[in-house]
Structures are given as C-alpha cells and as structure tokens.
Design a protein around this motif. Sequence first.
Motif, PDB file in Angstrom:
ATOM      1  N   LYS A  17       0.651  -1.321   0.387  1.00  0.00           N
ATOM      2  CA  LYS A  17       0.245   0.254  -0.231  1.00  0.00           C
ATOM      3  C   LYS A  17       0.665   1.319   0.071  1.00  0.00           C
ATOM      4  CE  LYS A  17      -3.470  -2.304   0.638  1.00  0.00           C
ATOM      5  NZ  LYS A  17      -5.390  -2.314  -0.165  1.00  0.00           N
ATOM      6  N   GLU A  33      -5.227   4.467  -2.282  1.00  0.00           N
ATOM      7  CA  GLU A  33      -6.276   4.914  -1.695  1.00  0.00           C
ATOM      8  C   GLU A  33      -7.468   4.715  -0.486  1.00  0.00           C
ATOM      9  OE1 GLU A  33      -9.449   5.053  -5.156  1.00  0.00           O
ATOM     10  OE2 GLU A  33      -8.112   4.531  -6.171  1.00  0.00           O
ATOM     11  N   ASP A  34      -7.401   3.176  -0.808  1.00  0.00           N
ATOM     12  CA  ASP A  34      -8.690   2.788  -0.081  1.00  0.00           C
ATOM     13  C   ASP A  34      -7.424   2.472   1.219  1.00  0.00           C
ATOM     14  OD1 ASP A  34      -5.961   1.295  -0.491  1.00  0.00           O
ATOM     15  OD2 ASP A  34      -6.945  -0.691   0.044  1.00  0.00           O
TER      16      ASP A  34
END
Length: 165
Positions: A17, A33-34
Amino acid sequence: MIENLVNDLQQKFGESKISLVEGVKQDTIIVSEDILTELCLYLRDSPSYYFDFLANISAVDYHPENRFALVYNLASLPYQTQMTIRVELTVENRTAENLPEIPSVASVWRTADWHEREAFDLMGIYFTGHPDLRRILLPDDWEGFPLRKDYEDAESYHGIPIKGE
C-alpha cells in the motif's frame, strides 16, 4: 527520516500500500487510495510525525493514459518538516460523467475542503465523504472540467461567446 517513515507506514498499512519515489528536492510517498484517510489521520495524530497542516492538494491528468493523480503537500509545523503524498487513480471509461473517485480528507484537515472542491471543479475528481462537494470557481451549470487535457472549450455560455477567434 523519510526511510524510517516509509518503513513505519509499510508496517502499519502493508508494504503493497506504500512505496517511495525519490526526488531531486523532495521524496514522494505513493499511497493506495483505500488507506488514504486512515493514513492521513495517523500522520496527523502520531506524536512522532504530527503533520498538522495540509498546504495543498494538486490534481494531475495523465491523459491519454486514463490516469489521474492527487498530490498532497503536508507540513508539521512543530517539527518543521514537510512531505508529499501521491495517490494515483485509474479511470476505465474516461467521460465527463464517469468521474474518478477518492476518499475525502476534509475530516482530517479542514483546509482540504477548499482544495478538494477546486480539484472537483476544474479536474472532475469526486471526493467521497466530502461535506459540501460543489463547484467553487465555475458556475454550477458549467459543462466539463477545464483543467483536463481532453477538455474542449465551449463556443459560448448562456449565449455569450467565450471562445476567441
């Protein structure tokens, strides 16, 4: 310092990530983005970093790749440090109706409210969870997003010519 920060973020949020892009003047951390909102809360609230100020959000259009990026410039006033976060978005069907989406960070830094509205207004990026996402510079009935590379100027607006000859 940046390597320690990246290692800390990778341990907390996962190596897949977070990544680091080394720059000439400043390094950039690429973020999925999460995890954006959760990561921003961590950077703001962590006593080790305390990035208490969002200086700017810039939207970038990588046309014709159907890709956008948002660049967040953060500062820690007490520690006198700065950092840059970038989130990349891909849009499968690039149209004025199919807007790229990303979570809002207006709940983390109040200044994001205006920066996100500007990116929405001029680039057509939709910020989910934004408290008041509407145009900020252009009229509400304006069609299109003028900073996109594929934007074509209208001939007129309400009968008033706006395209030069």
